[in-house]
Design an enzyme around this catalytic site. Structure first.
Site, short mmCIF file in Angstrom:
data_model
loop_
_atom_site.label_atom_id
_atom_site.label_comp_id
_atom_site.label_asym_id
_atom_site.label_seq_id
_atom_site.Cartn_x
_atom_site.Cartn_y
_atom_site.Cartn_z
N ALA B 107 0.78 -1.24 0.00
CA ALA B 107 0.00 0.00 0.00
C ALA B 107 0.82 1.29 0.00
CB ALA B 107 -0.94 0.01 1.21
N ALA B 108 2.03 1.28 0.54
CA ALA B 108 2.79 2.54 0.64
C ALA B 108 3.17 3.04 -0.76
CB ALA B 108 4.04 2.33 1.47
N PRO B 109 3.16 4.36 -1.00
CA PRO B 109 2.88 5.44 -0.05
C PRO B 109 1.42 5.85 0.08
CG PRO B 109 3.68 6.37 -2.08
CD PRO B 109 3.67 4.88 -2.27
N GLY B 110 0.50 5.09 -0.54
CA GLY B 110 -0.90 5.29 -0.19
C GLY B 110 -1.80 5.95 -1.23
N LYS B 112 -3.11 4.65 -3.90
CA LYS B 112 -4.22 3.75 -4.24
C LYS B 112 -5.06 3.41 -3.00
CE LYS B 112 -1.24 2.58 -7.89
NZ LYS B 112 0.20 2.90 -7.70
N ASP B 130 2.16 -2.84 4.15
CA ASP B 130 3.39 -2.71 3.37
C ASP B 130 4.53 -3.32 4.17
OD1 ASP B 130 4.01 -1.00 0.70
OD2 ASP B 130 5.81 -1.24 1.92
N ASP B 157 5.36 -8.81 5.27
CA ASP B 157 5.68 -9.21 3.91
C ASP B 157 4.38 -9.75 3.32
OD1 ASP B 157 6.39 -10.67 1.61
OD2 ASP B 157 8.38 -11.10 2.41
N ASP B 183 -0.98 -4.11 -5.99
CA ASP B 183 -0.24 -3.20 -6.87
C ASP B 183 1.22 -3.48 -6.58
OD1 ASP B 183 -0.02 -0.95 -8.72
OD2 ASP B 183 0.71 0.18 -6.99
N CYS B 236 3.36 -1.13 -12.77
CA CYS B 236 3.65 -0.01 -13.68
C CYS B 236 4.81 -0.39 -14.58
CB CYS B 236 3.91 1.28 -12.90
SG CYS B 236 5.18 1.14 -11.62
#
Lengths: 167, 308
Positions: B107-110, B112, B130, B157, B183, B236
């Site tokens: 999730a970091a840095p947030g 999404k 994260d 993890d 992601d 990405c």
């Protein structure tokens, strides 16, 4: 009485009668504080639970979770309660401060820019001393910026370093 | 751009692709609907004399004519979050609803995670995980700035994400999730327009190493999702080893299938083969967004359903 454990979140007791950790704020006191200080109705928080992690650091979480819970974050930091004067967080004021009916400082554009830049400023005001909500008008409505401390005719900006901006 | 030569035969109009990758990217923000409407944000940008254009594919994505959207009032109030346009794809595809139980595994840095919370209208529970403790502070900072209160932040993890912290007193594990976003950490080839040094240190060994991690994360994500729930896998990057090959692996190992979804951006279907390897034909349901198609960064997104 037990001690606060800084490694986990504990749900606040509903009232003082339910308290198991010495000095821990209660849900009732937290909700009352926002109502008394800013006029934000208690029912605003009906769907939220309140938690302590780290002495006096109160978090607000939408919904519920098992208590205690040892994780890194639970909702949003909301209020500091271990000093004589309780202090709301910038983020809490930004999220819930629109509902405030008192102790709100409405700033001009120039005052708002100085405030969010972290500057203190002398402003005449006939309300209570203490923590106030600094707000300004944007897009046709009053919008809270952050928390100010009003003492001795001066509005001190408590916007955290990481949230300060030179607009 | 040397590493991109291997995509010459899979990208239509390869020269336009390379040209786009060499151009810098315009700034975009996402409207944070927990705090403001697109109309309020546009009025605030008008008042500040900042030009903008709403993206036609997503109602909350706005391209802005400033290099520093972070020092504008809409950003200070948490009305907007600076976010590359394609980065708004995966949360839109996962489309969680208020009341859902949702996991953002990396999730970091947030960016999404906060978008997921907004789609949930801050109702239900979003677990934002994260493995990088240092990056958790940015995740928490962004969640709080954007007014999110339904997020629980964990530091695991993602390959062995645990449901145990959320177990009720008489239970061994907490509930499974309705929806999970993976992601994944990746080789980031698609961010070349934002980070010109994105390809420094690129190698096929590096790609292969990351792909191993991605397979582990996606498998665990499927295991913690309830039957009938959805998982979105995104990166990405363009590398098929990190995209279709990961899906192909997980389709073989876990009980799940790929599903169709709509995306109002020009895109290509997932590749059903790469070099000498053929993939499960379902991977064609994934979508590849190339920089020259919509003048954005590059992105890959797939939606899976966990089978009953």
């Amino acid at each position: 009485m037990s001690e606060n454990d800084g490694q986990r979140f504990d749900r606040l007791p509903a009232t003082a009668a339910d308290r198991e950790v010495d000095g821990r704020a209660t849900r009732e006191a937290v909700v009352d504080w926002w109502e008394n200080r800013f006029g934000i109705p208690a029912e605003t928080f009906d769907d939220h639970t309140f938690w302590e992690k780290g002495a006096g650091k109160i978090w607000i979480f939408a919904g519920d979770a098992p208590s205690p819970i040892a994780i890194e974050g639970l909702g949003m930091t909301f209020l500091r309660t271990r000093q004589e004067h309780w202090k709301p967080t910038t983020d809490a004021v930004q999220r819930f401060g629109r509902l405030a009916t008192k102790n709100v400082f409405e700033l001009t554009d120039e005052q708002a820019e100085r405030f969010v830049d972290g500057q203190d400023q002398e402003i005449p005001y006939d309300g209570d001393w203490g923590y106030v909500i600094a707000a300004h008008e944007i897009a046709g409505d009053r919008e809270p910026i952050g928390v100010g401390l009003y003492v001795y005719g001066e509005l001190k900006s408590t916007v955290p370093k990481g949230r300060q901006r030179s607009v | 751009m040397e590493p991109f030569q291997r995509y010459r035969d899979v990208v239509d109009d390869f020269e336009a692709f390379i040209d786009a990758c060499e151009r810098s990217l315009s700034m975009a923000v996402r409207v944070n609907t927990l705090k403001a409407t697109p109309e309020q944000v546009e009025r605030a940008f008008d008042e500040a004399g900042i030009g903008y254009e709403r993206a036609d594919w997503h109602p909350h994505v706005v391209r802005v004519e400033t290099d520093t959207p972070g020092v504008t009032w809409p950003s200070i109030h948490g009305w907007v979050h600076g976010q590359e346009e394609v980065s708004a794809i995966p949360a839109s595809v996962l489309a969680p609803e208020p009341g859902d139980r949702v996991l953002d595994a990396c999730a970091a840095p947030g960016s999404k995670a906060t978008q997921l919370a907004a789609e949930m209208q801050d109702e239900g529970t979003l677990v934002a995980n994260d493995n990088n403790l240092g990056r958790l502070s940015a995740l928490r900072f962004n969640c709080e700035r954007l007014g999110v209160t339904n997020v629980a932040v964990t530091n695991r993890d993602a390959r062995n994400f645990s449901l145990k912290p959320f177990a009720a007193e008489d239970e061994h594990e907490g509930p499974q999730f309705d929806r999970v976003l993976v992601d994944a950490p990746c080789s980031c080839e698609g961010t070349i327009r934002k980070n010109p040094d994105a390809l420094d240190g690129w190698s096929e060994d590096h790609v292969a190493g990351i792909a191993g991690v991605q397979k582990g994360i996606l498998r665990r994500a499927i295991q913690v999702t309830r039957d009938g729930g959805h998982v979105v896998y995104s990166t990405c990057t363009f590398a098929p080893e990190e995209n279709e090959a990961v899906l192909d692996h997980v389709l073989q190992k876990e009980d799940c299938r790929l599903v169709d979804y709509d995306l109002a951006l020009e895109h290509d279907d997932g590749l059903t083969g790469w070099r000498d390897t053929e993939f499960d034909p379902q991977v064609a349901k994934a979508k590849r967004v190339y920089p020259h198609q919509n003048d954005t960064g590059g992105f890959f997104t797939a939606k899976l359903e966990v089978s009953a």
